[in-house]
Design a protein around this motif. Structure first.
Motif, PDB file in Angstrom:
ATOM      1  N   GLN A 237       0.816  -1.078   0.092  1.00 42.54           N
ATOM      2  CA  GLN A 237      -0.086  -0.046  -0.029  1.00 42.54           C
ATOM      3  C   GLN A 237       0.920   1.358  -0.083  1.00 42.54           C
ATOM      4  O   GLN A 237       2.263   1.152   0.233  1.00 42.54           O
ATOM      5  N   TRP A 238       0.211   2.391  -0.241  1.00 39.77           N
ATOM      6  CA  TRP A 238       0.933   3.610  -0.143  1.00 39.77           C
ATOM      7  C   TRP A 238      -0.107   4.712   0.171  1.00 39.77           C
ATOM      8  O   TRP A 238      -1.090   4.736  -0.487  1.00 39.77           O
ATOM      9  N   PRO A 239       0.143   5.721   0.846  1.00 42.78           N
ATOM     10  CA  PRO A 239       1.506   5.996   1.643  1.00 42.78           C
ATOM     11  C   PRO A 239       1.651   5.179   2.881  1.00 42.78           C
ATOM     12  O   PRO A 239       0.820   4.253   3.246  1.00 42.78           O
ATOM     13  N   VAL A 240       2.826   5.497   3.503  1.00 39.99           N
ATOM     14  CA  VAL A 240       2.870   4.614   4.677  1.00 39.99           C
ATOM     15  C   VAL A 240       3.248   5.480   5.783  1.00 39.99           C
ATOM     16  O   VAL A 240       3.093   5.080   7.023  1.00 39.99           O
TER      17      VAL A 240
ATOM     18  N   THR B 265       5.327   0.729  12.708  1.00 40.39           N
ATOM     19  CA  THR B 265       6.669   0.842  12.764  1.00 40.39           C
ATOM     20  C   THR B 265       7.321   2.145  12.985  1.00 40.39           C
ATOM     21  O   THR B 265       7.060   2.978  12.238  1.00 40.39           O
ATOM     22  N   ALA B 266       8.267   2.097  14.010  1.00 42.58           N
ATOM     23  CA  ALA B 266       8.994   3.299  14.054  1.00 42.58           C
ATOM     24  C   ALA B 266      10.192   3.159  12.869  1.00 42.58           C
ATOM     25  O   ALA B 266      10.429   2.340  12.567  1.00 42.58           O
ATOM     26  N   ASP B 267      10.453   4.353  12.486  1.00 41.36           N
ATOM     27  CA  ASP B 267      10.923   4.484  11.053  1.00 41.36           C
ATOM     28  C   ASP B 267      12.340   4.109  10.960  1.00 41.36           C
ATOM     29  O   ASP B 267      12.977   3.943   9.981  1.00 41.36           O
ATOM     30  N   CYS B 268      12.791   3.782  12.011  1.00 42.73           N
ATOM     31  CA  CYS B 268      14.320   3.420  12.205  1.00 42.73           C
ATOM     32  C   CYS B 268      14.505   1.928  11.743  1.00 42.73           C
ATOM     33  O   CYS B 268      15.468   1.273  11.501  1.00 42.73           O
ATOM     34  N   VAL B 269      13.324   1.145  12.271  1.00 43.68           N
ATOM     35  CA  VAL B 269      13.166  -0.271  12.424  1.00 43.68           C
ATOM     36  C   VAL B 269      13.776  -0.968  10.976  1.00 43.68           C
ATOM     37  O   VAL B 269      14.527  -1.862  10.999  1.00 43.68           O
ATOM     38  N   PRO B 270      13.261  -0.524   9.734  1.00 43.04           N
ATOM     39  CA  PRO B 270      13.544  -1.268   8.638  1.00 43.04           C
ATOM     40  C   PRO B 270      14.779  -0.885   8.207  1.00 43.04           C
ATOM     41  O   PRO B 270      15.600  -2.068   7.578  1.00 43.04           O
ATOM     42  N   PHE B 271      15.619  -0.049   8.698  1.00 46.32           N
ATOM     43  CA  PHE B 271      16.903   0.249   8.556  1.00 46.32           C
ATOM     44  C   PHE B 271      17.970  -0.789   9.322  1.00 46.32           C
ATOM     45  O   PHE B 271      19.277  -1.409   9.028  1.00 46.32           O
TER      46      PHE B 271
ATOM     47  N   LYS C  19      -0.611  -4.473   6.514  1.00 43.69           N
ATOM     48  CA  LYS C  19      -0.757  -3.222   5.952  1.00 43.69           C
ATOM     49  C   LYS C  19       0.233  -2.415   7.069  1.00 43.69           C
ATOM     50  O   LYS C  19       0.434  -2.665   8.246  1.00 43.69           O
ATOM     51  N   VAL C  20       0.998  -1.296   6.774  1.00 45.41           N
ATOM     52  CA  VAL C  20       1.966  -0.436   7.805  1.00 45.41           C
ATOM     53  C   VAL C  20       1.771   0.913   7.573  1.00 45.41           C
ATOM     54  O   VAL C  20       1.448   1.720   6.872  1.00 45.41           O
ATOM     55  N   VAL C  21       2.055   1.544   8.925  1.00 48.81           N
ATOM     56  CA  VAL C  21       2.174   2.927   9.274  1.00 48.81           C
ATOM     57  C   VAL C  21       3.427   3.205   9.794  1.00 48.81           C
ATOM     58  O   VAL C  21       3.939   2.480  10.683  1.00 48.81           O
ATOM     59  N   VAL C  22       4.228   4.100   9.570  1.00 55.90           N
ATOM     60  CA  VAL C  22       5.602   4.310  10.286  1.00 55.90           C
ATOM     61  C   VAL C  22       5.526   5.902  10.645  1.00 55.90           C
ATOM     62  O   VAL C  22       4.908   6.780  10.197  1.00 55.90           O
TER      63      VAL C  22
ATOM     64  N   ILE D 104       3.516  -3.589  16.937  1.00 51.80           N
ATOM     65  CA  ILE D 104       4.249  -2.672  16.959  1.00 51.80           C
ATOM     66  C   ILE D 104       5.839  -2.899  16.897  1.00 51.80           C
ATOM     67  O   ILE D 104       6.215  -3.686  17.585  1.00 51.80           O
ATOM     68  N   ALA D 105       6.445  -2.423  16.051  1.00 49.60           N
ATOM     69  CA  ALA D 105       7.997  -2.728  15.764  1.00 49.60           C
ATOM     70  C   ALA D 105       8.715  -1.472  16.163  1.00 49.60           C
ATOM     71  O   ALA D 105       8.454  -0.511  15.371  1.00 49.60           O
TER      72      ALA D 105
END
Length: 241
Positions: free
Chosen positions: A123-126, A146-152, A166-169, A198-199
């Motif tokens: 999906q978009w936006p996130v 997701t806290a936005d540092c998690v994917p890094f 589905k995700v929101v950051v 929650i991540a």
């Protein structure tokens, strides 16, 4: 002298660190998991940090205290700048802002071969504040906040956490937590979410994201279990629930 000064109730403080960057004088640091006023003469007593404590742990009181010293504040900032430049740490005592560098070992470098992975984003936006609370793809969805540092930090984010959800950051340190709570409350109210995960990162300020989501679930009046996944700065995953 008797004057107004910040008081921190350690029984209420959860060490989230949101007050630290909002104290321009650098008078507050996180020590042993709690926010502490490190010196009376660094606090001007104006209370700019008050509105940034989600636990209401910070108040202004009157007590005997050393006078506010602007020269001491300037000296503290100069020392912090020297430390961040020469020793790669510091930044006002907030653990989440401390500079760290990770080096690959020879074994790690050998394992990091080229692998092509497929994105699991559906999906978009996130970004949390851009996703409509009534977005059609949220209904009956498994929601990943997701806290936005998690994917890094977490290398297997797409396949292990994002897949099928589905995700929101967002970032609890840089954005308004009250707005996050309001937006998440509306998302939960407006949609029959199947699950919520929650991540978040291990740094203290990132717990603000967890708190915003917990408050949103409570405010929504719905009984939804929150699955918590904590990611360490070096990329390790820990399930808390």
């Amino acid at each position: 002298m008797i004057r107004q000064i910040v008081h921190i109730d350690e029984n209420k403080c959860n060490g989230c660190g949101l007050c630290v960057p909002n104290c321009a004088e650098g008078a507050i640091k996180i020590i042993d998991g709690k926010a502490k006023l490190i010196s009376d003469n660094l606090c001007d007593g104006l209370g700019a940090c008050l509105g940034h404590c989600p636990q209401d742990a910070i108040t202004i009181i009157e007590r005997e205290a050393d006078a506010f010293d602007e020269n001491a504040v300037h000296a503290l900032h100069e020392e912090s700048l020297k430390q961040s430049t020469h020793h790669h740490h510091g930044f006002g005592g907030c653990p989440g802002s401390r500079i760290r560098v990770f080096e690959d070992s020879k074994d790690d470098a050998a394992e990091n071969t080229a692998i092509s992975l497929k994105s699991q984003l559906r999906q978009w936006p996130v970004q949390l504040m851009l996703v409509p609370a009534n977005a059609p793809y949220l209904n009956n969805a498994d929601l990943l906040v997701t806290a936005d540092c998690v994917p890094f930090a977490y290398a297997n984010y797409h396949n292990d956490l994002l897949k099928g959800k589905k995700v929101v950051v967002g970032c609890p340190k840089l954005d308004n937590l009250n707005l996050y709570t309001e937006k998440l409350t509306q998302m939960i109210k407006n949609n029959n979410l199947s699950s919520i995960t929650i991540a978040f990162m291990e740094v203290p300020c990132c717990f603000g994201m967890v708190m915003a989501l917990e408050n949103a679930i409570k405010a929504s009046g719905k009984n939804i279990k929150l699955n918590k996944v904590k990611i360490s700065i070096d990329g390790e995953k820990e399930h808390l629930s």
